[in-house]
Design a protein around this motif. Structure first.
Motif, mmCIF file in Angstrom:
data_model
loop_
_atom_site.group_PDB
_atom_site.id
_atom_site.type_symbol
_atom_site.label_atom_id
_atom_site.label_comp_id
_atom_site.label_asym_id
_atom_site.label_seq_id
_atom_site.Cartn_x
_atom_site.Cartn_y
_atom_site.Cartn_z
ATOM 1 N N MET A 1 25.184 -16.186 -72.698
ATOM 2 C CA MET A 1 24.448 -15.817 -71.729
ATOM 3 C C MET A 1 24.026 -16.851 -70.605
ATOM 4 N N ALA A 2 24.039 -16.344 -69.228
ATOM 5 C CA ALA A 2 23.611 -17.486 -68.375
ATOM 6 C C ALA A 2 22.272 -17.875 -68.616
ATOM 7 N N ASN A 3 22.065 -19.275 -68.589
ATOM 8 C CA ASN A 3 20.717 -20.025 -69.303
ATOM 9 C C ASN A 3 19.519 -19.480 -68.266
ATOM 10 N N ASN A 4 19.971 -18.837 -67.131
ATOM 11 C CA ASN A 4 18.637 -18.476 -66.068
ATOM 12 C C ASN A 4 18.643 -16.952 -66.013
ATOM 13 N N PHE A 5 19.275 -15.963 -66.663
ATOM 14 C CA PHE A 5 19.107 -14.614 -66.742
ATOM 15 C C PHE A 5 18.088 -14.089 -67.470
ATOM 16 N N TYR A 6 17.314 -13.302 -66.801
ATOM 17 C CA TYR A 6 16.381 -12.397 -67.585
ATOM 18 C C TYR A 6 16.464 -10.968 -67.121
ATOM 19 N N VAL A 7 15.814 -10.255 -67.903
ATOM 20 C CA VAL A 7 15.678 -8.620 -67.786
ATOM 21 C C VAL A 7 14.328 -8.326 -68.002
ATOM 22 N N LEU A 8 13.468 -7.877 -66.678
ATOM 23 C CA LEU A 8 12.188 -7.490 -67.075
ATOM 24 C C LEU A 8 12.031 -5.939 -66.783
ATOM 25 N N THR A 9 11.318 -5.304 -67.972
ATOM 26 C CA THR A 9 11.428 -4.115 -67.892
ATOM 27 C C THR A 9 9.737 -3.577 -67.568
ATOM 28 N N GLU A 10 9.624 -2.644 -67.168
ATOM 29 C CA GLU A 10 8.254 -1.942 -66.744
ATOM 30 C C GLU A 10 8.575 -0.428 -66.878
ATOM 31 N N ARG A 11 7.804 0.273 -67.993
ATOM 32 C CA ARG A 11 7.791 1.487 -68.176
ATOM 33 C C ARG A 11 6.869 2.350 -67.283
ATOM 34 N N LYS A 12 7.169 3.320 -66.973
ATOM 35 C CA LYS A 12 6.372 4.350 -66.133
ATOM 36 C C LYS A 12 5.979 5.576 -66.816
#
Length: 92
Positions: free
Chosen positions: A1-12
Motif C-alpha cells: 500500500m502507498a505509505n500515505n494512503f488513508y481511507v476515512l469513513t463517516e456514517r450518516k
C-alpha cells in the motif's frame, strides 16, 4: 500500500456512508477500499467516495477497483464518486 494512503469513513443516519480518500491510490490502496466497501455493503444503501484528497492515481489501482465497482452497482448499494478524480475512476 502507498505509505500515505488513508481511507476515512463517516456514517450518516440515513444508511449512507461517506468515504474520503487521501494520498496515492495504487493496487493495494484499491484492495483496502474494496474491503471497506465489502464490509459496509449490508449496512448502507448509498456510498459517496470523495477523491479530492488523492494526490496520485495509478492505473493499476483503477484496474483493481473498477471490476468491483461494476459488481457493486448491480446490487442495492449505490456508489457515487465525487471530487477531482471522479472522471478518472469512472472512465474505462
Amino acid at each position: 500500500m502507498a505509505n500515505n494512503f488513508y481511507v476515512l469513513t463517516e456514517r450518516k443516519r440515513n444508511r449512507s456512508l461517506s468515504i474520503r480518500l487521501s494520498g496515492d491510490f495504487d493496487g493495494s490502496s484499491a484492495c483496502e477500499l474494496i474491503n471497506v466497501l465489502k464490509a459496509n455493503e449490508a449496512k448502507h444503501d448509498n456510498v459517496a467516495i470523495d477523491t479530492n484528497g488523492l494526490r496520485t492515481v495509478y492505473n493499476f489501482g483503477l484496474n483493481v477497483l473498477r471490476p468491483h465497482l461494476s459488481k457493486s452497482t448491480n446490487t442495492r448499494l449505490a456508489i457515487e464518486l465525487t471530487g477531482r478524480f471522479r472522471e478518472v475512476f469512472q472512465a474505462e
